[in-house]
Design an enzyme around this catalytic site. Sequence first.
Site, PDB file in Angstrom:
ATOM      1  N   GLU A  36      16.230   4.276   4.496  1.00  0.00           N
ATOM      2  CA  GLU A  36      16.768   5.464   5.144  1.00  0.00           C
ATOM      3  C   GLU A  36      17.327   5.003   6.486  1.00  0.00           C
ATOM      4  O   GLU A  36      16.630   4.319   7.239  1.00  0.00           O
ATOM      5  CB  GLU A  36      15.669   6.507   5.375  1.00  0.00           C
ATOM      6  CG  GLU A  36      16.237   7.776   5.987  1.00  0.00           C
ATOM      7  CD  GLU A  36      15.181   8.792   6.429  1.00  0.00           C
ATOM      8  OE1 GLU A  36      13.984   8.432   6.471  1.00  0.00           O
ATOM      9  OE2 GLU A  36      15.569   9.930   6.732  1.00  0.00           O
ATOM     10  N   ARG A 261       2.377  -2.300  -0.297  1.00  0.00           N
ATOM     11  CA  ARG A 261       3.216  -2.776   0.789  1.00  0.00           C
ATOM     12  C   ARG A 261       2.419  -3.780   1.619  1.00  0.00           C
ATOM     13  O   ARG A 261       1.189  -3.840   1.551  1.00  0.00           O
ATOM     14  CB  ARG A 261       3.703  -1.610   1.629  1.00  0.00           C
ATOM     15  CG  ARG A 261       2.644  -0.890   2.412  1.00  0.00           C
ATOM     16  CD  ARG A 261       3.310  -0.131   3.559  1.00  0.00           C
ATOM     17  NE  ARG A 261       2.363   0.010   4.645  1.00  0.00           N
ATOM     18  CZ  ARG A 261       1.671   1.126   4.851  1.00  0.00           C
ATOM     19  NH1 ARG A 261       1.821   2.164   4.039  1.00  0.00           N
ATOM     20  NH2 ARG A 261       0.823   1.207   5.845  1.00  0.00           N
ATOM     21  N   LYS A 271       7.896   3.520  11.621  1.00  0.00           N
ATOM     22  CA  LYS A 271       9.150   3.637  12.363  1.00  0.00           C
ATOM     23  C   LYS A 271       8.991   4.592  13.543  1.00  0.00           C
ATOM     24  O   LYS A 271       9.583   4.398  14.595  1.00  0.00           O
ATOM     25  CB  LYS A 271      10.270   4.132  11.428  1.00  0.00           C
ATOM     26  CG  LYS A 271      10.871   3.000  10.602  1.00  0.00           C
ATOM     27  CD  LYS A 271      12.165   3.411   9.940  1.00  0.00           C
ATOM     28  CE  LYS A 271      11.921   4.004   8.576  1.00  0.00           C
ATOM     29  NZ  LYS A 271      13.160   4.207   7.804  1.00  0.00           N
TER      30      LYS A 271
END
Length: 553
Positions: A36, A261, A271
């Site tokens: 994104e 992850r 983020k």
Amino acid sequence: MTEEKYKALNFIEQILEEDLESGKHQGRVHTRFPPEPNGYLHIGHTKAICVNFELAKKYGGKTNLRFDDTNPTTEDTEYVEAIKRDIEWLGFEWNDEPYFASDYFPQLYKFAVKLIEDGNAYVDPSSAEEIAALKGTPTEPGKNSPYRDRPIAENLQLFAEMKEGKHADGAMVLRAKVDMTSPNMHMRDPVIYRIKHAHHHRTGDTWCIYPMYDFAHGQSDSIEEITHSLCSLEFIHHRALYNWFIEKLGIFPSRQIEFARMNVSYMITSKRKLLKLVNDGFVTGWDDPRMPTVSGMRRKGYPASAIRTFCDKVGVAKRDNLIEVELLESCVREDLNAISTRVMVVTDPIKLTITNFDQGTILLPADNNPEDEAAGKREVPFSSEIFIERDDFMIDPPKKYFRLGPDRTVRLKNAFIITCTDYQTDADGNVTEIMATYYPDSKSGSDTSGVKAKGTLHWVDAKESLPIAIHEIGRLFTDPTPASHEDKEITEFFNDESLIINDNARAEPYLASVKYDEHLQFMRKGYYILDENADGLVFNKTVNLKDSWAKKK
RNA sequence: UGAUCCAUGGUGUAAUUGGCAACACAUCGGUUUUUGGUACCGACAUUCUAGGUUCGAGUCCUAGUGGAUCAACCA
């Protein structure tokens, strides 16, 4: 005699090989990396990038770069450019031009209409709070919305009005009609379209309704005929919905596969939290060398190949993990040991005078890289006055100290063997200057002196050396998992010594001519690189050399 | 008091699918060395627990225990 070497496969490779064997998708492997554009790529993304690109490459497939840009209020073209640059720098080539979920808005709208027509979606004017109230909890089933059985024609009409901008933000949403009693919260009639009168970085003001992740991501995969959609574990509960849309829409059956992850100690990958560090001035930007971003690591001097090796060594599995940052640093050192130019830099200079050297200034050859003969040699100026490291001299050294002290003998790297004859101190007893004599026949490469020196010191010529600045980059945090303390802000663990600026260092003249991409080893100190954002001679520390002496002390 | 996923050294991944628990990092010790770097050698595990199946279980079964994830008009 073709000895078949058994190579361990991770669980995704096993799935891929099974699919290849069964002829699924005509033996085609096509993955995608779907960032994104609302932040910079970080260490966590590198794992996803490596997995997607390298797996596809391994099986002769392709990887699309697709921007998941369905939320106009947080996304920006600035991030698109930064992300593309970072992926290229990491050494990967995406298939075709970059794709954008926003390019599929017209198609996605048609998919939504089909869902409505088939009685699989409805417009709900309930507020976000009302929807949440009827959603239930993980342990209690939800209840149907009073608007759930609105006639299809009405739904079509309202959805068209939503698109035409006849309704305000939040006035109504389009929901998939799945199952409010499902134990999977994502199946409880998820919102798939919302009204947002916002300017989109690519489609401008064309749309005022935008699809949600669940109604954009999987559909984009299908449109691009992605065979294996690899994502992280937290999307595991979305898979049922992902497949539900494929079935109801009758579109290309991409398969979602989740893997764990990567978490790395002393780094964070949120983020939102990274953005906060930038906005609150804890760091100078997304590319601050202390940041766990791709651009930060690049500026710190981590080679892309080392990051790739790291991701490879970390492996792919489904269990939660916390990789020690030491493994990353080990990969960086391994790369840098092979390619970096060895230079001499004195970080904390103290003057040393060689009282019996009277040849003025001479030039001595030095290996650029002992690991690589082809790297050649350069010349280093030497005279009777040089600087050495302050901590390479002790008045009263301990037993295992191999360096200089009164009456001790050491070799000067690439030069001569010297013996300390005297030293001076100031009123506080600090050493201010060292005196020594050299052995004329002990020159590097042609030593016939027979003198034994236990230690070797680096040095620079007092007159010919250059002043440089060194940015000693350390860990960003003092805690290995700063984000794991629910009751504490990560900034409580901000390492005040994460950046130490040293304006006092002196370097051999060669450093005036190094390029931005030349990795250097300051001998006996660490790996450094010229800061790509600074005007003058500012060098960022990439990583320390291993130091078994520091441990012993 | 739901559902889903997971559990192998300090850390991360393996174990040719039921056959001597391996590799890397880290740690500790040693050899070599004109970088206390590099290179090389060595040390470091009752596979979460308890039962079961089997000649044989890290792997299969059962029951526990522990961890993670899921209730944004974010992705």
